[in-house]
Design an enzyme around this catalytic site. Structure first.
Site, short mmCIF file in Angstrom:
data_model
loop_
_atom_site.label_atom_id
_atom_site.label_comp_id
_atom_site.label_asym_id
_atom_site.label_seq_id
_atom_site.Cartn_x
_atom_site.Cartn_y
_atom_site.Cartn_z
N HIS A 12 37.70 36.56 0.26
CA HIS A 12 38.24 35.27 -0.17
C HIS A 12 37.82 34.12 0.76
CE1 HIS A 12 41.86 32.41 -0.29
NE2 HIS A 12 41.22 32.24 -1.43
N HIS A 47 36.67 24.57 1.56
CA HIS A 47 37.98 24.62 0.92
C HIS A 47 38.87 23.45 1.35
CE1 HIS A 47 42.06 25.84 -0.10
NE2 HIS A 47 41.56 26.78 -0.89
#
EC number: 4.6.1.-
Length: 285
Positions: A12, A47
């Site tokens: 992830h 992110h």
């Protein structure tokens, strides 16, 4: 024949090139990266804050460099090649784009992948790619993406591409019927991955949505190829997700998934997916 369910163990938020080997060494056979846009231009794998607990949210790379690095890890004969690295998910942060920008973004991502990952069809990376969009209203991204590859004479590369339309998450998730409708508008039949999940600091729900997606996947006229769940960091949640019937688990700790896949009661039912497993086929046992 091996009739165990193949599992995609997705690292992830792998956004810096230095993180790629770390996650692969920990047992991931796939990774997920966050693609951030400036207007319609995919610019960074990044992110930003907030992100999952225990993770550095601001690791990043330029999009083209990131793709070229992925290519090295997935091209047989390259010194960095990893045979077990078979798929990556691009989590496309198109949430703030207008419709015109969404269409342009689809073109730009296609051009970026074609040049930097597929090397213009000349012995490029071999991994499968899942394009994940945050809003079912962004289905036109997929149409323009496909158009670019067709026009460039590389329609065959679409065999390697799957799609995930998973949102919007607010104010409430779209019904599976409206998700299916969006895929039809996108011209997508098969090659569908659907995800459900929570940040790792959220309390685990009853997985009702996940179970609904899995039931749809396994139904007579299901449109979903594979279902993945995020982000799973605990042994107990990994077991529950496998018991429910997921095909993929997105995790900050890939070795946790590997450990569970090796446990009694799991190793006879599940195994790590390999390159020979078709990610666009629904598993039937």
């Amino acid at each position: 024949a091996d009739n165990r369910r193949p599992i995609w163990n997705l690292g992830h938020m792998v956004n810096a090139v230095k993180q790629i080997p770390t996650f692969l060494n920990d047992g991931a056979n796939a990774i997920e990266a966050d693609i951030t846009f400036k207007g319609a231009v995919p610019t960074y794998s990044y992110h930003g804050t907030p992100c999952d607990f225990g993770r550095d949210c601001i690791r990043w790379e330029y999009f083209d460099v990131f793709l070229r690095t992925l290519r090295e890890y997935t091209t047989p004969g390259n010194s960095k090649y990893r045979e077990k690295f078979i798929l990556f998910v691009l989590d496309l942060k198109t949430g703030s784009l207008n419709n015109h920008e969404v269409r342009k973004a689809g073109e730009n991502v296609a051009k970026g992948l074609l040049e930097n990952y597929w090397n213009n069809g000349n012995n490029g990376g071999r991994a499968y790619v899942v394009l994940s969009l945050p809003d079912i209203a962004h289905y036109e991204f997929i149409r323009t993406f496909k158009e670019v590859l067709k026009t460039a004479g590389h329609e065959n590369l679409l065999d390697k591409v799957g799609y995930d339309l998973s949102g919007p998450y607010w104010p409430s998730l779209p019904s599976l019927d409206s998700v299916h409708e969006a895929f039809k508008k996108a011209g997508v039949d098969g090659h569908v991955w659907l995800s459900d999940g929570l940040t790792n600091w959220a309390k685990l729900g009853d997985m009702a949505r996940l179970k609904e997606i899995i039931k749809s996947r396994d139904s007579e006229n299901g449109f979903i190829s594979k279902v993945y769940y995020w982000s799973v960091d605990k042994y107990s949640t990994t077991r529950t997700a496998l018991d429910v019937g997921v095909d993929g688990i997105m995790t900050n700790y890939p070795y946790v998934i590997i450990d569970v896949l090796n446990e009694n009661g799991y190793k006879d039912k599940y195994r790590l997916a390999t390159y020979d497993d078709n990610p666009w086929e629904t598993f039937k046992n």
